[in-house]
Design a protein around this motif. Sequence first.
Motif, mmCIF file in Angstrom:
data_model
loop_
_atom_site.group_PDB
_atom_site.id
_atom_site.type_symbol
_atom_site.label_atom_id
_atom_site.label_comp_id
_atom_site.label_asym_id
_atom_site.label_seq_id
_atom_site.Cartn_x
_atom_site.Cartn_y
_atom_site.Cartn_z
ATOM 1 N N TYR A 145 -0.440 1.023 -5.474
ATOM 2 C CA TYR A 145 -1.701 1.527 -4.536
ATOM 3 C C TYR A 145 -2.831 2.287 -5.818
ATOM 4 O O TYR A 145 -3.908 1.747 -5.655
ATOM 5 C CB TYR A 145 -1.200 2.630 -3.564
ATOM 6 N N ARG A 152 -4.967 8.603 -1.246
ATOM 7 C CA ARG A 152 -4.706 8.301 0.189
ATOM 8 C C ARG A 152 -5.299 9.429 1.141
ATOM 9 O O ARG A 152 -5.943 9.114 2.224
ATOM 10 C CB ARG A 152 -3.073 8.437 0.631
ATOM 11 N N THR A 203 0.919 -1.230 0.047
ATOM 12 C CA THR A 203 0.108 -0.174 0.104
ATOM 13 C C THR A 203 0.846 1.337 -0.026
ATOM 14 O O THR A 203 0.283 2.421 -0.309
ATOM 15 C CB THR A 203 -0.962 -0.005 1.068
ATOM 16 N N SER A 204 2.307 1.165 0.264
ATOM 17 C CA SER A 204 2.941 2.503 0.301
ATOM 18 C C SER A 204 3.812 2.651 -0.964
ATOM 19 O O SER A 204 4.473 3.445 -1.263
ATOM 20 C CB SER A 204 3.973 2.392 1.226
#
Length: 319
Positions: free
Chosen positions: A255, A312, A249-250
């Motif tokens: 993402y 995000r 996810t980073s």
Amino acid sequence: MMFSKLAVCMTNRCSAACDMCCFGCSPKKKTHLSTEQIKSSIRQAAETGAFKSVGFTGGEPFLYYDQLLECSAYGKELGLRITINTNGFWAKNEKLAREKLLALREAGVEYLSFSADSYHQAYVPVDVLRAALRLTYECGMQSSLSIMETVDSQDLITYTEALRPEIYLTALTPHPMLPIGKAMESFSEDKYIRFFETKEAKCTFMGLLQLNFDGNYYMCCSQFCREIPPTNLGKASEVEIKDTERMITSNDYLYVMLRHGFIWYIDLAKKKGFEIPDYLCSPCHCCYFVFRNKKLMSAIEEEVREEAGRLRVQHLLGN
Ligand code: SF4
Ligand code: SF4
């Protein structure tokens, strides 16, 4: 956690050397994972509480039968369900094969996956595969059978017929041949079945983390994964499984892909003048096409970073 299954690709050694093997496995290849590394990954997976099963694949896991048995029993002890991918070569000697299967079932193995096509059956006679399917059933385990095709092969019809009646004991899945690994040397471009509309492509991620024989973790078990840089999560000796979800996810590229599918990338690539085919063989083929193109990745780096940041923030706001 996003993962529920650990796939352990134990080795690139195989009893066969199929003309379409994605990892180019063969009897000459010798790389394999240590029992210590496999057990460490299984233990870490079990400790997360999210992983429900372990699948052993290769190459051919039965070539390291004692290790396969030991690691299966270890997974069972930790409460995990166990599956194996194999070409079934071991069923040549039915008495020995039955003993091996019963021991594996005792060690927690519930499911075996096989493949049938003219490439595999050049090494595993169809009668041997038929025996493997029957013995798996008789030893109380379930199985599945994949059949891979090119535009002009007849393997789906040929092997469905040739494997009767044992074909009724297994779950059959047809697949298009994928242009990766040894298949790229063996087949010309026009042999692949490109029926998948790229604008519809979304990651087929099935919660599966792969420990590959090369010692790295990958975020999926796609045949393409070793050629798609963002899916490589690093050396298993240095990475903890509990950290792998955060690593995915980073990663801005992953993402954005997981949130939007590939359409966002395809539209942007076209705007920048890159050609993306309208049809490819599968969503993973699309992933490979986009993410291994270094020029494209570098040309869209800024946009990807901005979009990942925007998504995000949106996520933090609950949208
Ligand atoms: S049996 Fe599977 S792993 Fe072995 S060479 Fe064939 S495709 Fe590769
Ligand atoms: S789309 Fe990409 S990341 Fe997703 S499963 Fe396929 S190869 Fe892996």
